[in-house]
Design an enzyme around this catalytic site. Structure first.
Site, mmCIF file in Angstrom:
data_model
loop_
_atom_site.group_PDB
_atom_site.id
_atom_site.type_symbol
_atom_site.label_atom_id
_atom_site.label_comp_id
_atom_site.label_asym_id
_atom_site.label_seq_id
_atom_site.Cartn_x
_atom_site.Cartn_y
_atom_site.Cartn_z
ATOM 1 C CE LYS A 1 -4.298 -1.973 1.175
ATOM 2 N NZ LYS A 1 -3.917 -3.377 1.394
HETATM 3 C C1 PLP Z 1 -4.508 -4.494 0.711
HETATM 4 C C2 PLP Z 1 -3.687 -5.736 0.563
HETATM 5 C C3 PLP Z 1 -3.984 -6.729 -0.411
HETATM 6 C C4 PLP Z 1 -5.205 -6.659 -1.303
HETATM 7 O O1 PLP Z 1 -5.127 -5.658 -2.280
HETATM 8 P P1 PLP Z 1 -6.463 -5.154 -3.020
HETATM 9 O O2 PLP Z 1 -6.012 -4.028 -3.870
HETATM 10 O O3 PLP Z 1 -7.398 -4.724 -1.921
HETATM 11 O O4 PLP Z 1 -7.012 -6.297 -3.801
HETATM 12 C C5 PLP Z 1 -3.142 -7.811 -0.528
HETATM 13 N N1 PLP Z 1 -2.064 -7.958 0.283
HETATM 14 C C6 PLP Z 1 -1.749 -7.041 1.232
HETATM 15 C C7 PLP Z 1 -0.570 -7.287 2.095
HETATM 16 C C8 PLP Z 1 -2.536 -5.904 1.410
HETATM 17 O O5 PLP Z 1 -2.209 -5.005 2.362
#
Ligand code: PLP
Length: 463
Positions: free
Chosen positions: A112
């Site tokens: 993120k």
């Molecule tokens: C948010 C997240 C995801 C999922 O991503 P999306 O864009 O919501 O599909 C997968 N792995 C981690 C570690 C995350 O923080």
């Protein structure tokens, strides 16, 4: 570049308004009026370029003349200088034809950071131009809060309040938020669950007087700037493996479908992507949608990969809109009905279009654990449970001819308990994050009461 709503009832807006608004007034999500494209030559020229330069080129197609090119280039350079790996999202081979793209070298050790570091700079810059300030209220089950605090701490025009469920996130996750000493950051441990935090967030956002007086805003993954920022590593990793001269596939650990949709955006922009495998844990709404043609909400089950414990994937609305050939009336009908009934039957032609790009694979808890162990045994790499879901999906693919990039979305040290339970090994904390353990924490404990939290936000904004 103008942005239109997937529900077709809101006027089009520019990039700046699209990223500051979040949801469109008609309840839809913003998408560009048309997809910008790169030629084969332009994509080939990304080979060997620094990550921030490719990011500037990709983002530039969406910001148009609203953000001057030099300013965008500076923001990208600064955002990705916060990563501890010079390649930003390096590739590591783990199998014949299988490559991890490590997206977790940012300040909070989860992917993120890739989008949030850029979104924070973009939105703070725009607010400065408009001589406005905003207050971000964020509800987190773990990763989003850390990435948001890391990205917004110390920004001139933004305050951030991060709410987390007291005692229900890991110590590492909590410390990424609570050790921020900047005066524009507040953390709140809510006496309740993550769902309580989300309900409070929704209630605060629908309070128009609060919204106006403190410039209340959210940073969830429906923000279009976050999607585009994530399209960048599809380009850099595919080009490193031979695109555009050969096709590349991706395996994506998925929850809200922001990351998966970012791959679709890269494909629409001209990147030759053979297939995008959407890997889910047992919360498999997306996997079932692509496999069975029905998008059906289920009950959320707690898993080792909590960031993917989601049973309604907000960004799926964007793909649906594209695959019903941008019919806003039909998209509005389908997603309003989904709110009430929890079901969408995907029209056959739309499903055919979805399946041209996407395959869904659901991975159970046992398989996730076995994949962490097998990957360690076969390659010496310790992977986190979210990444393991995508590696397990990759291992089930039989007939792949294109190389597969598996997105590694979190560092193993962010989920040490699960990794230790699977392998008996404790992943080493990266050097930069080790200092968190010694820093003082600062947070307030509040009841799960929207009125109390709203008063807290107001007092903070007016102080
Ligand atoms: C948010 C997240 C995801 C999922 O991503 P999306 O864009 O919501 O599909 C997968 N792995 C981690 C570690 C995350 O923080």
């Amino acid at each position: 570049m103008r942005y239109v709503s997937t529900r077709g009832q809101s006027p089009s807006v520019g990039f700046v308004d699209a990223i500051l608004a979040g949801l469109a007034p008609d309840g839809g999500l913003y998408v560009p009026e048309e997809w910008p494209t790169f030629s084969h030559e332009e994509i080939a020229a990304f080979a060997g370029k620094p990550y921030a330069e490719v990011a500037t080129a990709v983002l530039g197609r969406f910001t148009g003349d609203e953000i001057p090119a030099e300013i965008l280039a500076d923001m990208c350079a600064e955002a990705y200088a916060s990563f501890t790996h010079a390649a930003v999202t390096p590739l590591v081979q783990i199998a014949p034809g299988g490559f991890l793209a490590e997206l977790h070298h940012g300040p909070s050790l989860a992917f993120k950071d890739v989008a949030m570091q850029l979104l924070a700079r973009l939105s703070d810059h725009v607010l400065g131009l408009q001589k406005r300030t905003q207050t971000i209220l964020c509800a987190t089950s773990g990763d989003t809060g850390g990435a948001a605090v890391e990205a917004f701490r110390g920004r001139a025009n933004t305050r951030i309040v991060a709410m987390f469920p007291d005692g229900r996130i890991s110590e590492v996750q909590r410390r990424f938020m609570t050790t921020a000493a900047e005066s524009n950051v507040r953390c709140v441990a809510v006496a309740g669950t993550f769902d309580d935090c989300q309900t409070i967030l929704k209630q605060a956002l629908s309070d128009q007087s609060l919204k106006q007086s403190v410039g209340l805003s959210a940073v969830n993954s429906i923000n279009f700037a976050r999607i585009v920022a994530q399209s960048v590593y599809y380009f850099t990793t595919a080009v490193a493996l031979g695109a555009p001269h050969r096709e590349v596939s991706f395996a994506v650990p998925s929850g809200n479908f922001g990351d998966g949709f970012a791959g679709y955006v890269a494909k629409r922009m001209g990147l030759p992507i053979a297939r995008i495998v959407i890997a889910t844990n047992s919360n498999d709404i997306l996997a079932r949608a692509f496999e069975e043609g029905r998008y059906v909400r289920g009950a959320v089950a707690a898993t080792q990969s909590p960031a993917m414990d989601i049973q309604s994937a907000s960004n799926f609305e964007r793909l649906y809109y594209e695959c019903v050939r941008r019919d806003g009336v039909e998209t509005a009908r389908a997603f309003k009905a989904f709110n009430e009934t929890g079901v969408i039957d995907i029209p056959p032609q739309a499903l055919t279009l979805m399946r041209e790009t996407f395959t869904g694979v659901a991975v159970g808890e046992g398989d996730t654990t076995r994949t962490i162990v097998a990957t360690l045994n076969e390659t010496g790499e310790l992977i986190d449970p979210h990444t393991a879901v995508a590696v397990a999906a990759f291992r089930r693919l039989r007939d792949h001819t294109a190389p597969v990039v598996i997105l590694s979305t979190a560092h193993a040290a962010k989920f040490p308990e699960a990794v230790h339970a699977a392998t008996g090994e404790t992943p080493a904390m990266p050097r930069k994050a080790q200092s968190l353990a010694g820093k003082p924490e600062r947070y307030d404990r509040l009841p799960a009461d929207a009125e109390v939290i709203k008063a807290y936000v107001r007092a903070f904004a007016e102080a």
